[in-house]
Design an enzyme around this catalytic site. Structure first.
Site, PDB file in Angstrom:
ATOM      1  N   LYS A  12      29.771 -33.487  -5.263  1.00  0.00           N
ATOM      2  CA  LYS A  12      30.113 -33.195  -3.864  1.00  0.00           C
ATOM      3  C   LYS A  12      31.623 -33.286  -3.701  1.00  0.00           C
ATOM      4  O   LYS A  12      32.254 -34.222  -4.216  1.00  0.00           O
ATOM      5  CB  LYS A  12      29.406 -34.200  -2.951  1.00  0.00           C
ATOM      6  CG  LYS A  12      29.555 -33.906  -1.455  1.00  0.00           C
ATOM      7  CD  LYS A  12      28.817 -34.934  -0.603  1.00  0.00           C
ATOM      8  CE  LYS A  12      28.856 -34.572   0.888  1.00  0.00           C
ATOM      9  NZ  LYS A  12      28.131 -35.542   1.730  1.00  0.00           N
ATOM     10  N   SER A  71      25.172 -33.395   5.380  1.00  0.00           N
ATOM     11  CA  SER A  71      26.373 -32.698   4.956  1.00  0.00           C
ATOM     12  C   SER A  71      26.367 -32.321   3.475  1.00  0.00           C
ATOM     13  O   SER A  71      27.145 -31.474   3.065  1.00  0.00           O
ATOM     14  CB  SER A  71      27.584 -33.590   5.211  1.00  0.00           C
ATOM     15  OG  SER A  71      27.538 -34.740   4.382  1.00  0.00           O
ATOM     16  N   SER A 131      22.926 -37.643   5.370  1.00  0.00           N
ATOM     17  CA  SER A 131      23.512 -36.506   4.644  1.00  0.00           C
ATOM     18  C   SER A 131      23.022 -36.307   3.216  1.00  0.00           C
ATOM     19  O   SER A 131      23.340 -35.297   2.605  1.00  0.00           O
ATOM     20  CB  SER A 131      25.035 -36.627   4.627  1.00  0.00           C
ATOM     21  OG  SER A 131      25.567 -36.251   5.858  1.00  0.00           O
TER      22      SER A 131
END
Ligand SMILES: [Mg+2]
Ligand SMILES: [Zn+2]
Lengths: 95, 493, 483
Positions: free
Chosen positions: B78, B158, B182
């Protein structure tokens, strides 16, 4: 409405985010809606409740007082938008 | 033989050990898959050379019988984790071009254990969002589609890039972070396993901060076993993070015994929301039955403060974020938009560098901390947060884990819900409580919606009891036998 | 009470001070970068100090120790739990956009400090609190016509902010407060007190009122960096405020800067906007918890502090409070004095240290730690006087030679042949020789001109090169001059 245009202007200035007149109107509406929703917390009785800043309940670790960092100026400045003679550079500030 | 990209992390590890294929072959297959996955916009930066160079080293180590726990396993990272000399943007224009001169602790531990990096994956800007539509680098598409409907769907957020990449078989697994859901919500939207560890389990050092008291890194995988394997490498005490827990890291894979006999599973009655879709309700019932069949004991518990969790979250998270994001000021790294004065430079940089959602949250956070409002908002939220945590403490006196749905809906189309921030925030209604209380939670794919989209169930555990969480998640996984595949598989299109 | 006379009568000044004292430590409060002064720009900076994304603070144990020690030295409440907050504001030399500080729950609470005035009186000034916080970096505005340069070497250095109650009533008291505080910090070894290098900086909160009236609006003069300037800035500021009010104006609460060249204060432009620091507990740091046993140990290990030492010097060495006060100001001079005084005439030791030694150091521009004459050396000199090897008169010359050559007292006495003559025969011969030359003076003396005795002594000393034992000379002369 909880937040008016002047309040938006004030907090935007505190947060150093430029907000145009037009955006002020829009944001005032959005933020007010959010705050109205958030205000349901007022129903909760929190008398005598300690505020909780962290879920961690350990004693914080402490560092030994040794110099083991720094002396990395090139790395520090490598991403800088502007630098000169080993300094970061910003527009002139008048004190 | 199964395509190399279709293997689970554990299968790939075992296949390498058995020399069924080489690390280089595994890396090459994944590098091709990363390219094939481009239509999803999951990867922001591709680092094929890192994966391939790493594979060569791994093959040499395997040949010498010196394989490390994650030897030669290619992962997606990420783009909230700082990676040495590899661009790190947090999905924001304000960090465009930023190359960290350091590696986050979590990723450093993955590389220490032999894993390699395929690239950096997309996310909501500064991890603020539940649909991966706030990224400055474009939204991410969910590899899944509704039956008979070709509209692109959101992957959740997210960690949408992490979820899309792993679901589309463009990475064996990915790192992710979870501040209000998330990891778990995108896992649910993409048919994956997503684990948010206990706060303090994984170091936050080198992870771009959103809300420091809530942020926690964790794995996004296709199986519970893979989550256990990833977590073992990602966790551990870090003296550079004062909130990192100095407790030993077990081998989490060993927790997957399959035995949950007598496990008391709390069913929080307040999670039965008005207007909750029938299919979510049914999925939850099914989950209870599965666990019961495996020998667990369902227990009715109460988490009375549940409805206040989101409002608390939307005070605390923006407040911390407003402060955490003050460092993006155009002076030392990232974007600078010139101005006549220093303040003008700040205001231009931050107006143009941050997207609308981030700006909105910074303003809300600034407001709730400002003079005259602190007590009414921030302090009040901290007190209710305490009550939420106390709810969990009380519940865990009567049960060992909790079972809940992960999200109130399956993935939705890009453009749906996006004009109303509060509707968007409700995505996190089942996940956010866990962050506020600092507990571990896992989402496991448990079934399909009537439209054929994945739905997840969430197991919540006591602090630092990820082992029980994994064991219960594993039981759900086995009972659900979730074998559905997304419509988009990298390289198959 | 010292009042200032204005056009409309007398005014009282009310002063509170906020002193920022740099805690003595090798590395910074939350990072491992060096705190050494005067390095090349941005070299003593870690990624934490420059607030790079994902960087986190970890507290330095020694900095906490210094704060607690200082608190103990100020007779203050030590808070076993304290909290680090973020103070949010934007400035070019504040990389994170917030300063980690302590707001509602500082590590040290109420304490006190006694100030000593020139007239010998003392007053107790309340300490409100002491908290730990990070220093900011440095902005250089004079390097370029349109740009400000930023050096983060100081960013993150540990500061102890020591806040006083508004208990001071004159610029002199404020000066005495800073002097005393600096002395205590140096005794404790928790701050080097170097005001030129910025290790000790003073914010002065000044207001004026009619005596006994209600408090006036205060102005804060930022970062004053010498005791002299503290006094001058407050004096100027008080008179400015009085003038504004007497001319019908009102005082605006504001932050001002002291201009040491003009001797004036002026409003600080960058601080004009209304501040809203949005303090909240730093989620990256847990509450600071101190072990009571650890605090107790620190308390036991504290050195004797200036006030106690002064009292002891007065009691044990029978010094005047003034002399004791001068000697204890610096630990080094107190130690020096004690080393000289131990086992000797303390009053004599005091006179020599405060007179001859301080005079010589002053003249040479030297610090007592670099004194050309060690305490042991001065002790030796005093011993030579007390065992009559040299006279007090000769001792002055020997001391001058010691300062000059850094040689020991005995060596100089031997080298220069300054050993006192105590041989009665030799002295008697010298006395006789003098008397033989001065029959008229003898007659005058005997007829009542007593003052001439000194003349005879002087002549004998001159004839012996100053080396004759003065007591013996006196005795012999008295005997021989007797009618
Ligand atoms: Mg101050
Ligand atoms: Zn301060």
């Amino acid at each position: 409405m909880a937040v008016d245009k002047a309040t938006v202007a004030r907090i935007a200035a505190l947060a150093r985010i430029k907000v145009t007149e037009g955006e002020q109107e829009l944001l005032a509406g959005e933020l007010s809606k959010l705050l109205d929703w958030i205000e349901q917390l007022a129903e909760v009785n929190t008398d005598g409740v300690e505020p909780m800043a962290s879920v961690v309940h350990i004693k914080p670790p402490m560092r030994a007082d040794v110099v083991n960092d720094g002396e990395i100026r090139d790395k520090l400045l490598a991403n800088a938008p502007q630098d000169a003679r080993g300094f970061f550079v910003v527009p002139k500030v008048v004190e | 033989m199964t395509a190399l990209t279709d293997l689970s992390l554990a299968e790939a590890r075992d296949g390498l050990a058995a020399k069924k294929f080489s690390a280089l072959e595994l890396a090459q297959a994944h590098v091709a898959a990363v390219e094939g996955a481009r239509p999803l916009n999951a990867y922001l930066v591709e680092t094929p050379e890192q994966a391939l160079d790493g594979a060569a080293i791994s093959d040499a180590r395997i040949a010498r019988n010196e394989a490390r726990p994650l030897e030669g396993l290619p992962l997606a990272i990420k783009d909230l984790f700082c990676t040495l000399d590899v661009p790190t943007t947090a999905g924001s224009k304000i960090l465009e071009g930023f190359r960290p001169p350091y590696e986050s602790t979590v990723t450093a531990q993955l590389w220490r254990d032999g894993a390699t990096m395929l690239g950096k994956v997309n996310l909501d800007e500064f991890a603020m969002g539940s649909a991966n539509i706030t990224s400055a680098y474009g939204h991410v598409e969910n590899p899944w589609r509704r039956q008979g409907d070709n509209r692109p769907l959101v992957p959740g957020g997210s960690s949408g890039g992490s979820a899309a990449a792993v679901a589309a078989r463009a990475a064996l697994a990915a790192t992710a972070t979870d501040t209000g859901g998330s990891i778990r919500q995108p896992a649910s939207f993409c048919g994956l396993v997503g684990l948010k560890p206990t706060y303090g389990r994984c170091s936050r050092w080198g992870v771009v901060a959103f809300a420091s008291s809530l942020d926690q890194a964790g794995p996004m995988t296709r199986t519970v076993r893979d989550a256990a394997i990833m977590l073992t490498s990602m966790s551990g005490h870090d003296p550079k993070d004062s909130t990192s827990a100095a407790i030993p890291v077990p081998d989490f894979e060993k927790a997957l015994t399959g035995d949950i006999k007598g496990l008391r599973v709390g069913i929080p009655r307040e999670y039965r929301l008005d207007g909750m879709p029938d299919e979510i309700e049914k999925l939850w019932e099914r989950g209870i039955d599965w666990l019961k069949d495996a020998g667990a004991v369902p227990v009715d518990v109460s988490l009375a403060m549940t409805k206040y969790a989101l409002p608390v979250y939307y005070i605390i998270a923006p407040a911390e974020a407003s402060s955490n994001l003050a460092r993006y000021d155009g002076v030392r790294f990232g974007l600078r938009v010139p101005g006549e004065t220093l303040d003008e430079m700040y205001e231009n940089t931050r107006a143009q560098g941050f997207g609308p959602e981030v700006r909105r949250r910074i303003l809300i956070g600034t407001y709730v901390l400002s003079a005259g409002y602190y007590d009414a908002y921030y302090l009040k939220a901290q007190k209710v947060r305490n009550l939420i945590a106390q709810d969990f403490d009380a519940a865990f006196k009567n049960c060992d884990v909790l079972l809940t749905p992960t999200a109130p809906s399956p993935a939705f189309a890009i453009g749906e819900k996006s004009d109303d921030p509060i509707a968007m925030y409700l995505n996190d209604v089942f996940t956010v409580t866990v962050n506020l209380a600092g507990l571990p939670g896992i989402s496991v794919p448990a079934g399909l919606s009537k439209d054929g989209l994945p739905l997840g169930l969430q197991i919540i555990g006591r602090a630092f009891d990820e082992e029980t969480v994994l064991r219960a998640g594993h039981a759900i996984e086995r009972a659900a036998n979730f074998t559905a595949r997304p419509q988009f598989i990298a390289g198959e299109a | 009470m010292s009042l200032i006379q204005g056009e409309t009568g007398a005014w009282e000044v009310v002063i509170g001070l906020e002193v920022h004292a740099q805690a003595v430590s090798n590395s910074k409060l939350f990072s491992g970068a060096s705190t050494t002064f005067g390095a090349e720009p941005n070299t003593h900076v870690s990624l934490v100090d420059a607030a790079f994304p994902g960087m986190l603070p970890v507290i330095n144990k020694v900095c906490v120790e210094q704060a607690v020690k200082t608190g103990l030295g100020l007779d203050a409440q030590i808070n076993l739990v304290s909290i680090f907050d973020r103070k949010n504001y934007f400035y070019a030399d504040l990389p994170a956009g917030y300063q980690i500080s302590q707001y509602l729950r500082p590590v040290v609470g109420k304490g006190q400090l006694t100030i000593d005035m020139a007239d010998g009186t003392s007053r107790t000034i309340g300490i409100t609190r002491l908290h730990l916080e990070q220093d900011a970096g440095k902005s250089l505005h004079d390097q370029h016509p349109t740009q400000t340069y930023i050096d983060l070497n100081r960013s993150g250095v540990a500061l102890m902010e020591i806040v006083s109650e508004p208990d001071m009533r004159s610029a002199e008291e404020a000066g005495a407060y800073v002097k005393k505080l600096r002395s205590i910090l140096r005794y404790l070894g928790t701050c080097d007190g170097n005001m030129e290098e910025g290790s000790l900086r003073c914010d002065c909160n000044v207001s004026v009122r009619k005596p006994g009236g209600k408090l006036g609006t205060r102005c804060e003069i930022k970062n004053v960096n010498s005791i002299k300037f503290v006094i001058a800035a407050i004096e100027y500021e008080a008179r400015r405020q009085i003038q504004v009010i007497e001319e019908g104006g009102t005082i605006k609460q504001e932050t001002r800067l002291y201009d040491s060249h003009r001797g004036t204060t002026r409003p600080m432009r960058s601080k004009e906007e209304a501040h809203d620091y949005r303090y909240f507990p730093d989620p990256d740091l847990l509450p600071l918890e101190l072990d009571p046993a650890w605090v107790e140990n620190l308390k036991k290990s504290l050195p004797e502090l200036p006030d106690a030492k002064k009292a002891r010097f007065v009691a044990d060495y029978k010094l005047s409070p003034y002399d004791a006060g001068v000697l204890i100001e610096e630990q080094a001079s107190a130690d020096y004095f004690e080393a000289v005084a131990k086992g000797r005439d303390a009053k004599l030791a005091c006179n020599w240290v405060m007179g001859d030694l301080f005079g010589a150091l002053n003249k040479a521009g030297l610090d007592i730690s670099n004194s050309p004459v060690s305490a042991k050396g001065l002790g030796e000199l005093l011993d030579l006087m007390s065992d009559n090897t040299i006279s007090g008169r000769i001792a002055k010359d020997v001391f001058a030679a010691m300062v000059e050559t850094r040689k020991g007292a005995s060596a100089i006495v031997e080298e220069k042949g300054l050993r006192q003559v105590t041989d009665t025969g030799a002295i008697e011969a010298a006395v006789d020789a003098v008397l033989a030359k001065e029959p008229e003076k003898i007659a005058e003396y005997r007829s009542g001109k007593d003052k001439l005795f000194g003349f005879f002594v002087g002549q004998v000393m001159k004839a012996t090169g100053g080396k004759a034992n003065p007591a013996q000379v006196n005795e012999l002369l008295k005997k021989k001059l007797a009618p």
